[in-house]
Design an enzyme around this catalytic site. Structure first.
Site, PDB file in Angstrom:
ATOM      1  N   ARG A  20       0.816  -1.219   0.000  1.00  0.00           N
ATOM      2  CA  ARG A  20       0.000   0.000   0.000  1.00  0.00           C
ATOM      3  C   ARG A  20       0.854   1.275   0.000  1.00  0.00           C
ATOM      4  O   ARG A  20       0.364   2.366  -0.289  1.00  0.00           O
ATOM      5  CB  ARG A  20      -0.948   0.006   1.209  1.00  0.00           C
TER       6      ARG A  20
ATOM      7  N   ASP B  67      11.995   5.877   5.516  1.00  0.00           N
ATOM      8  CA  ASP B  67      12.219   4.571   4.867  1.00  0.00           C
ATOM      9  C   ASP B  67      13.416   4.624   3.926  1.00  0.00           C
ATOM     10  O   ASP B  67      14.169   3.657   3.792  1.00  0.00           O
ATOM     11  CB  ASP B  67      10.993   4.173   4.041  1.00  0.00           C
TER      12      ASP B  67
ATOM     13  N   ASN C  21       6.649  13.776   4.648  1.00  0.00           N
ATOM     14  CA  ASN C  21       6.456  12.399   5.089  1.00  0.00           C
ATOM     15  C   ASN C  21       6.556  11.435   3.900  1.00  0.00           C
ATOM     16  O   ASN C  21       7.208  10.384   3.957  1.00  0.00           O
ATOM     17  CB  ASN C  21       5.082  12.324   5.754  1.00  0.00           C
TER      18      ASN C  21
ATOM     19  N   ARG D 282       3.228  17.466   7.188  1.00  0.00           N
ATOM     20  CA  ARG D 282       4.160  16.921   8.179  1.00  0.00           C
ATOM     21  C   ARG D 282       5.388  16.343   7.496  1.00  0.00           C
ATOM     22  O   ARG D 282       5.384  16.056   6.305  1.00  0.00           O
ATOM     23  CB  ARG D 282       3.486  15.845   9.018  1.00  0.00           C
TER      24      ARG D 282
ATOM     25  N   GLN E 276       8.931  13.562   8.547  1.00  0.00           N
ATOM     26  CA  GLN E 276       9.221  12.282   9.192  1.00  0.00           C
ATOM     27  C   GLN E 276      10.608  12.389   9.804  1.00  0.00           C
ATOM     28  O   GLN E 276      11.297  13.400   9.612  1.00  0.00           O
ATOM     29  CB  GLN E 276       9.146  11.133   8.170  1.00  0.00           C
TER      30      GLN E 276
ATOM     31  N   ARG F 130      -6.304  12.897   9.215  1.00  0.00           N
ATOM     32  CA  ARG F 130      -5.319  12.653   8.150  1.00  0.00           C
ATOM     33  C   ARG F 130      -6.070  12.132   6.917  1.00  0.00           C
ATOM     34  O   ARG F 130      -6.801  11.132   7.020  1.00  0.00           O
ATOM     35  CB  ARG F 130      -4.300  11.609   8.600  1.00  0.00           C
TER      36      ARG F 130
ATOM     37  N   GLU G 280      -5.365  10.284   4.398  1.00  0.00           N
ATOM     38  CA  GLU G 280      -5.160   8.876   4.058  1.00  0.00           C
ATOM     39  C   GLU G 280      -5.815   7.933   5.067  1.00  0.00           C
ATOM     40  O   GLU G 280      -5.944   6.738   4.807  1.00  0.00           O
ATOM     41  CB  GLU G 280      -3.658   8.569   3.926  1.00  0.00           C
TER      42      GLU G 280
ATOM     43  N   ASP H  58       3.830   5.322  14.264  1.00  0.00           N
ATOM     44  CA  ASP H  58       2.380   5.469  14.347  1.00  0.00           C
ATOM     45  C   ASP H  58       1.727   4.082  14.282  1.00  0.00           C
ATOM     46  O   ASP H  58       1.731   3.498  13.213  1.00  0.00           O
ATOM     47  CB  ASP H  58       1.848   6.398  13.253  1.00  0.00           C
TER      48      ASP H  58
ATOM     49  N   GLU I  39       7.195  -5.942   6.369  1.00  0.00           N
ATOM     50  CA  GLU I  39       7.443  -4.607   6.920  1.00  0.00           C
ATOM     51  C   GLU I  39       7.929  -4.684   8.363  1.00  0.00           C
ATOM     52  O   GLU I  39       8.743  -3.888   8.812  1.00  0.00           O
ATOM     53  CB  GLU I  39       6.139  -3.809   6.845  1.00  0.00           C
TER      54      GLU I  39
ATOM     55  N   GLU J  56      -3.433   0.010  12.199  1.00  0.00           N
ATOM     56  CA  GLU J  56      -4.651   0.344  11.448  1.00  0.00           C
ATOM     57  C   GLU J  56      -4.661  -0.205  10.033  1.00  0.00           C
ATOM     58  O   GLU J  56      -5.535   0.145   9.247  1.00  0.00           O
ATOM     59  CB  GLU J  56      -4.861   1.868  11.448  1.00  0.00           C
TER      60      GLU J  56
END
Length: 597
Positions: free
Chosen positions: A193, A201, A237, A246, A248, A313, A315, A349, A551, A566
């Site tokens: 996703r 990252d 981000n 924002r 990161q 947010r 997304e 998060d 991940e 989430e």
């Protein structure tokens, strides 16, 4: 796995946003923060403008949830769609959809609308063959002598091809139809996703690319991130319009430093340096900047996370709205939305680390916390800038940033270090109603709960060069309960959030392991090698079962992915690939050592 035993087993349970407009926002933000901030007891600070396309896609996202239900529903999917027609035409068609007496749209009608008016999520990023990829680079992992492990490492190396993308020409021609931001160079995406490039990252992606000798691809990623910084005033981000509120964890300087160290490319270092100076200013001004009066009466300047947003947010709009529905007051909801976005800026998060009550996400208080790891990253940034300024001939800047690094080290020792625990602890600066930008240090405001972030300062040379300090922190880590069967747990609290127990994440393993290795301590290096072996093993076993890299992983169970949070677990995966390759480069794998659980 060859006789790996856990060291310890204690368990607690816009169109694009105009650059000058953003500069004005940041300017007013700095002025407010440095004088008397305009804030209420529940929310304060800036909010960037909302893009009309995103506002519409949030309506679509909510309609999709009501129509299709929550099973297999991912809100991010809908804000990643691109339009086939202009926004006005699309909105009119959406508003004309037949609705029931309750206002709902049928699945047939909504599916037909989406097919007619949208391109698929991710279709505006197309496959790009990396020009510097070769199946087996010369000099690739010479210390990996085991043929089974070597074969697997080459398969992980080949995943860079699978994750390589470039922005489609249509995004440049009609940016108003896309939430994806146009980037001129190819990108390496995390996977699943996460279809676009992400800020922190990218550091571990680059560490892996350097092992794979893909230097041009690595430089291209940095070039893209610098272009975002130049356009928006900071590194976003991720490369989406909905991430313009924002950043990161700030690792851009670390990317530049690592690439320069491998390639010696002076022109690359020189061209990158101005962006690093501006990146440093962003994290050390406005609402990110906090002053603490320490126990000795000295003023210490440190940094915190603070998103420029007080709405759901985009997304995760439907999720955030549902979370905030537990609150009755509109201003409290705005405050929660800022905390949710600010926590997304941390990269963690979500986690009990940021919550007053580990079982209640509405108690997030990230903007009231000065985080250990953020300040370790900025300390490393200051050292990196000092080094790069020196090698490119700017001795004045080099001296200035070396002094800044020394001041931050003193601040971190004064505010974070806990001698009794042998750890650096996050500091909580206020209660829910406090509204100011300077605070007096109180020992009880240190968060004495154990998180992996408490050991991340070990990754910085100014700390890992102190062998007495390293040994104290190493012993603390060994008895902390964080080191589990196959890696370092993120915390000791099983909250159901993904940045908590029992999950382990590649970046955390790498930061702590590399810090222990660089210390020069024999005991620290032995611990680092053991942790790395555990982590490599669980990645390998999972890959052999699934033909994928995850991940995150469950550090209690060898070869199992992590859960919580989430969204469902994601495969790919950029930073997991990079850390495995970096560990294999650092430690190798002996010919006669088996790799299994």
């Amino acid at each position: 796995m060859a006789n790996f035993k856990p060291l310890n087993h204690h368990r607690n349970s816009s169109p694009l946003l105009p650059f000058f407009s953003l500069l004005l926002t940041l300017s007013s933000l700095t002025t407010a923060s440095n004088n008397s901030p305009l804030c209420s007891p529940t929310d304060s600070g800036p909010v960037v403008p909302t893009d009309p396309l995103i506002t519409f896609l949030e309506r679509l996202q909510l309609t999709a949830l009501n129509t299709f239900g929550s099973k297999n529903y991912d809100p991010k999917h809908y804000v990643d769609l691109s339009l086939k027609h202009n926004l006005s035409k699309t909105q009119l068609a959406f508003d004309d959809l037949p609705k029931s007496s309750t206002g709902s749209v049928s699945a047939v009608d909504l599916n037909g609308f989406i097919t007619s008016y949208f391109n698929g999520a991710g279709e505006d990023l197309v496959y790009a063959e990396p020009p510097d990829f070769v199946p087996e680079p010369e000099g690739f992992l010479p210390a990996v002598e085991n043929p089974v492990v070597r074969e697997w490492a080459l398969e992980v190396h080949k995943l860079w091809k699978n994750l390589s993308r470039r922005v489609d020409a249509g995004v440049f021609e009609h940016p108003e139809l896309h939430t994806l931001l146009p980037l001129s160079k190819s990108v390496v995406v995390p996977g699943s996703r996460f279809r676009e490039v992400y800020y922190w990252d990218s550091y571990w992606v680059i560490r892996g690319l350097l092992v794979s000798k893909m230097y041009d691809t690595a430089k291209g990623i940095v070039s893209n991130l610098i272009s975002l910084r130049d356009e928006f005033g900071f590194v976003l981000n991720g490369a989406r319009k909905y991430y313009t509120n924002r950043s990161q964890p700030p690792l851009l300087s670390a990317m530049v430093y690592e690439i320069y160290s491998r390639t010696g490319d002076m022109d690359f270092a020189r061209k990158s340096l101005p962006a690093l100076l501006k990146e440093h200013h962003f994290w050390n001004s406005g609402f990110h900047k906090v002053t603490i009066h320490d126990a000795k009466g000295c003023n210490r300047t440190l940094s915190r996370y603070y998103a420029m947003w007080n709405k759901p947010r985009p997304e995760s709009s439907t999720i955030d709205t549902a979370t905030a529905s537990k609150l009755s007051n509109a201003s409290e909801k705005q405050h929660l939305y800022r905390e949710l976005a600010s926590t997304a800026e941390t990269g963690w998060d979500f986690s009990s680390r940021w919550m007053r009550n580990a079982s209640d996400l509405t108690t997030l208080a990230t903007t009231s916390i000065i985080p250990v790891d953020l300040n370790a990253f900025i300390l490393q940034m200051e050292l990196n800038i000092a080094f790069l300024a020196k090698v490119t001939g700017d001795r004045i800047a080099a001296a200035r940033f070396l002094e800044a690094a020394k001041a931050r080290k003193l601040a971190m020792n004064s505010v974070f270090w806990n001698e009794e625990m042998g750890q650096w602890l996050d500091y909580w600066i206020s209660d829910k109603t406090t509204c100011k930008d300077d605070y007096t240090w109180v020992a009880s405001n240190q968060n004495r709960n154990i998180f992996a972030s408490n050991f991340i300062p070990l990754s910085v040379e100014l700390f890992n060069s102190d062998l007495k300090l390293v040994e104290k922190a190493r012993q603390s880590l060994q008895r902390s309960g964080l080191i589990r069967a196959v890696g370092i747990a993120t915390s000791l609290t099983n909250s159901g959030q993904q940045w908590d127990f029992p999950n382990g994440w590649a970046p955390i393993q790498h930061l702590i392991v590399e810090g222990l290795v660089r210390s020069g301590s024999k005991e620290a290096k032995s611990m680092a090698k053991d942790i790395a072996a555990r982590w490599i093993t669980t990645n390998y076993v999972f890959y052999k079962k699934t033909n994928a890299m995850s991940e995150k992983y469950d550090v209690e169970k060898c070869g199992e992915y992590g859960g919580g949070g989430e969204y469902v677990p994601q495969m790919g995966f950029g930073w997991s690939n990079g850390v495995v390759l970096a560990f294999l480069e650092e430690f190798g794998w002996p010919k006669d050592l088996k790799i299994d659980c």
